[in-house]
Enzyme design. Structure first.
Site, PDB file in Angstrom:
ATOM      1  N   SER A 137       0.855  -1.201   0.000  1.00 21.62           N
ATOM      2  CA  SER A 137       0.000   0.000   0.000  1.00 21.62           C
ATOM      3  C   SER A 137       0.883   1.239   0.000  1.00 21.62           C
ATOM      4  CB  SER A 137      -0.865   0.018   1.261  1.00 21.62           C
ATOM      5  OG  SER A 137      -1.508   1.269   1.404  1.00 21.62           O
ATOM      6  N   TYR A 150      -1.130  -0.639  10.544  1.00 17.69           N
ATOM      7  CA  TYR A 150      -1.339  -1.000   9.136  1.00 17.69           C
ATOM      8  C   TYR A 150      -0.167  -0.506   8.285  1.00 17.69           C
ATOM      9  CZ  TYR A 150      -3.606  -1.248   4.535  1.00 17.69           C
ATOM     10  OH  TYR A 150      -3.904  -1.527   3.223  1.00 17.69           O
TER      11      TYR A 150
END
Ligand code: NAP
Length: 250
Positions: A137, A150
């Site tokens: 990501s 995350y």
């Protein structure tokens, strides 16, 4: 110069996608089936796909035994694979003044350990010129508020995938680093803020397939957002921290 071989024909390519029950993985499965690939989907939830060229193997990527069983089933059904897309992941917004250590460990388990497990098992099935794609990501580029854990898992995956490329490309494998911006899925529905440049899972899947068709190493999208995120990587810390506080209000 392309860092990977270009995939010009997807017909008959055998592709294993983890985390394919919803979101980006499910959209990728649909689109790859539509262009002639044979798609093996995995998730903890059993799913029913109606297409003739698809096969579902229920598995939990955080459990090595579960992945080993899935690998065995895939091997007996298909032999070897052309491409593995390690896409399974989870997100839980978290800030430093309220760290939930148990939830943090689960995120590390799913996003990082689960991906490493998938590569470890999947490599035993990969054809000599086969590819392996890791869904990381842009949240892994630099620290961002609410992405405490995350972002850390995705930063680790970016580093992991770079090293995979260094190790596996000389042996003939393709290695792809997929860095999406915001995509509307059950995962991002948890975000407590308005997501800039939000795209649909189908747009994300299209960008991933296009990147592989071009033989790119890093496949990032949508460009209007990811180029901005890449520019932020070059800022000194003092400017970066000021801009992020100012821009997010967090
Ligand atoms: N959406 C975004 O904006 C965005 C941006 C950047 C990166 N990503 C990454 O893209 C990937 C896909 O995310 P998404 O947005 O499409 O989310 P999603 O719709 O929530 O999909 C996550 C998938 O992973 C599966 N999964 C979760 N834990 C698993 C486990 N332990 N073992 C096997 N499968 C597991 C889920 O199915 P089960 O629950 O049935 O197992 C589901 O199929 C993730 O790695 C995510 O971090 C997403």
């Amino acid at each position: 110069m392309s860092l990977n071989a270009k995939i010009t024909d997807w017909h008959g390519k055998v592709i294993w996608i983890t985390g394919a029950s919803t979101g980006i993985g499910a959209a990728l499965a649909r689109q790859l089936l539509n262009i002639g690939a044979i798609v093996i989907t995995s998730s903890r939830t059993a799913i029913t796909l109606t297409h003739a060229n698809t096969y579902h193997v229920t598995c939990d990527t955080t459990e090595l035994a579960s992945l080993a069983l899935a690998t065995q089933k895939i091997k007996s059904q298909f032999g070897t694979l052309d491409l593995i897309i390690a896409n399974a992941g989870n997100h839980a917004p978290m800030r430093a003044d309220a760290i939930d250590a148990k939830l943090a460990a689960q995120l590390v388990d799913t996003n990082l350990t689960g991906t490493i497990n998938t590569v470890a098992c999947g490599l035993t099935l990969l054809k000599p010129t086969g590819g392996i794609a890791i869904v990381a990501s842009v949240a892994g580029y630099r620290g961002l508020p609410t992405g405490l854990i995350y972002g850390a898992t995705k930063a680790a995956l970016i580093n992991f995938t770079e090293t995979l490329y260094l190790d596996l490309a000389p042996k003939g494998h393709q290695v792809y680093l997929i860095n999406p911006g915001f995509v509307k899925t059950p995962l991002t529905d948890k975000n407590p803020f308005t997501m800039p440049a939000l795209i649909s899972p189908d747009e994300a899947a299209k960008a991933i397939i296009l990147g592989m068709t071009k033989g790119q190493f890093e496949i990032h999208f949508p460009k209007r957002f990811t180029w901005f995120m890449q520019a932020l990587r070059h800022l000194p810390y003092s400017w970066y921290f000021w801009l992020i506080h100012k821009g997010t209000g967090l």
